[in-house]
Motif scaffolding. Structure first.
Motif, PDB file in Angstrom:
ATOM      1  N   UNK A  94      43.018 110.221  48.987  1.00  0.00           N
ATOM      2  CA  UNK A  94      43.845 108.669  49.459  1.00  0.00           C
ATOM      3  C   UNK A  94      42.089 108.393  50.244  1.00  0.00           C
ATOM      4  N   UNK A  95      41.873 108.531  50.658  1.00  0.00           N
ATOM      5  CA  UNK A  95      41.285 107.748  52.077  1.00  0.00           C
ATOM      6  C   UNK A  95      39.637 106.901  51.209  1.00  0.00           C
ATOM      7  N   UNK A  96      39.454 108.022  50.683  1.00  0.00           N
ATOM      8  CA  UNK A  96      38.326 106.806  49.478  1.00  0.00           C
ATOM      9  C   UNK A  96      39.061 106.057  48.994  1.00  0.00           C
ATOM     10  N   UNK A  97      39.864 105.781  48.400  1.00  0.00           N
ATOM     11  CA  UNK A  97      40.975 104.326  47.600  1.00  0.00           C
ATOM     12  C   UNK A  97      41.076 103.493  48.614  1.00  0.00           C
ATOM     13  N   UNK A  98      41.326 104.203  49.906  1.00  0.00           N
ATOM     14  CA  UNK A  98      41.871 102.777  50.774  1.00  0.00           C
ATOM     15  C   UNK A  98      40.611 102.218  52.170  1.00  0.00           C
ATOM     16  N   UNK A  99      39.227 103.095  51.341  1.00  0.00           N
ATOM     17  CA  UNK A  99      37.784 102.543  52.045  1.00  0.00           C
ATOM     18  C   UNK A  99      37.706 101.341  50.701  1.00  0.00           C
ATOM     19  N   UNK A 100      37.554 102.175  49.393  1.00  0.00           N
ATOM     20  CA  UNK A 100      37.431 101.654  48.486  1.00  0.00           C
ATOM     21  C   UNK A 100      38.229  99.340  48.706  1.00  0.00           C
ATOM     22  N   UNK A 104      39.808  98.561  50.516  1.00  0.00           N
ATOM     23  CA  UNK A 104      39.223  97.470  52.315  1.00  0.00           C
ATOM     24  C   UNK A 104      37.674  96.976  52.366  1.00  0.00           C
ATOM     25  N   UNK A 105      36.806  97.985  51.617  1.00  0.00           N
ATOM     26  CA  UNK A 105      36.156  97.133  50.998  1.00  0.00           C
ATOM     27  C   UNK A 105      36.048  95.605  50.240  1.00  0.00           C
ATOM     28  N   UNK A 106      36.801  96.356  49.755  1.00  0.00           N
ATOM     29  CA  UNK A 106      37.056  94.961  48.422  1.00  0.00           C
ATOM     30  C   UNK A 106      37.318  93.767  49.294  1.00  0.00           C
ATOM     31  N   UNK A 107      38.096  94.403  49.900  1.00  0.00           N
ATOM     32  CA  UNK A 107      39.090  92.438  50.465  1.00  0.00           C
ATOM     33  C   UNK A 107      38.170  92.434  51.726  1.00  0.00           C
ATOM     34  N   UNK A 108      36.893  92.697  51.858  1.00  0.00           N
ATOM     35  CA  UNK A 108      36.131  92.996  53.019  1.00  0.00           C
ATOM     36  C   UNK A 108      34.961  91.889  52.108  1.00  0.00           C
ATOM     37  N   UNK A 109      34.714  91.887  51.071  1.00  0.00           N
ATOM     38  CA  UNK A 109      33.519  91.221  50.641  1.00  0.00           C
ATOM     39  C   UNK A 109      34.546  90.521  49.619  1.00  0.00           C
TER      40      UNK A 109
END
Length: 206
Positions: free
Chosen positions: A115-121, A123-128
């Motif tokens: 779940x943390x990896x999914x959330x991190x991914x 967030x990274x997409x949103x940041x990108x």
């Protein structure tokens, strides 16, 4: 008769030294096995063994001999040293339960990690995406600035051309005005000479 009297005295002696209380669960300590006896002391004969971790019911305890009367899973009533009883299940018997807990915790940690990896991914997409939007806005802003510079130059050039036209028009008006004035002056000078003159003697003759 004497034998019966002796048995009665023995029972009374046991009753005097034994503390009777409510039945409580106990567990055999972590030794491989332990001996049980027919009475509350080392002088009584051995009548069997119990395995480590086995659950028993404590019926009563003898504070003098430090023995407890127990009932095992098979229904046998025997005596065992209190030091070999535990209120908690033995480690040996708790190993499967602990292993299951470890498996459950590992699965939970794996789920949390996933779940943390999914959330991190995400967030990274949103940041990108935010970076792309910011870069796009920067480019658009720069384009607007360039257009503003070009428009300002065009306005300045138009102002210069307007000033030149105004000066040209003013000069043309001055020229037209001067020409009209000059023509009028010239006409005023030439007109008397162009008209016929009357003779002065004509008035005296009349």
């Amino acid at each position: 008769m004497k034998k019966t009297h002796f048995i009665g005295l023995t029972f009374l002696a046991f009753s005097a030294v034994a503390n009777v209380h409510a039945e409580e669960k106990r567990y055999i300590s972590d030794e491989l096995s332990t001996w049980v006896r027919s009475g509350p002391g080392n002088d009584y004969r051995l009548i069997g063994t119990l395995n480590a971790g086995e659950e028993v019911t404590l019926l009563q305890s003898n504070e003098n001999s430090k023995y407890g009367q127990i009932r095992d899973a098979q229904g046998r009533t025997t005596w065992i040293p209190l030091s070999q009883l535990s209120e908690q299940p033995s480690l040996r018997s708790r190993v499967p339960e602990l292993e299951q807990q470890v498996k459950d915790l590992t699965a939970k940690l794996a789920n949390i990690d996933g779940s943390w990896n999914e959330r991190t991914a995400e967030m990274q997409k949103k940041v990108a995406g935010s970076d792309d939007a910011i870069n796009s806005l920067k480019e658009e802003n720069q384009q607007l600035k360039n257009q503003l510079v070009v428009a300002s130059k065009k306005v300045d050039a138009a102002n210069v051309q307007l000033d030149d036209k105004q000066r040209t028009i003013i000069m043309q008006w001055f020229m037209y005005g001067g020409g009209v004035a000059g023509f009028g002056l010239l006409l005023g000078l030439l007109l008397p000479h162009m008209l016929p003159r009357r003779k002065k003697n004509d008035r005296w003759m009349n």
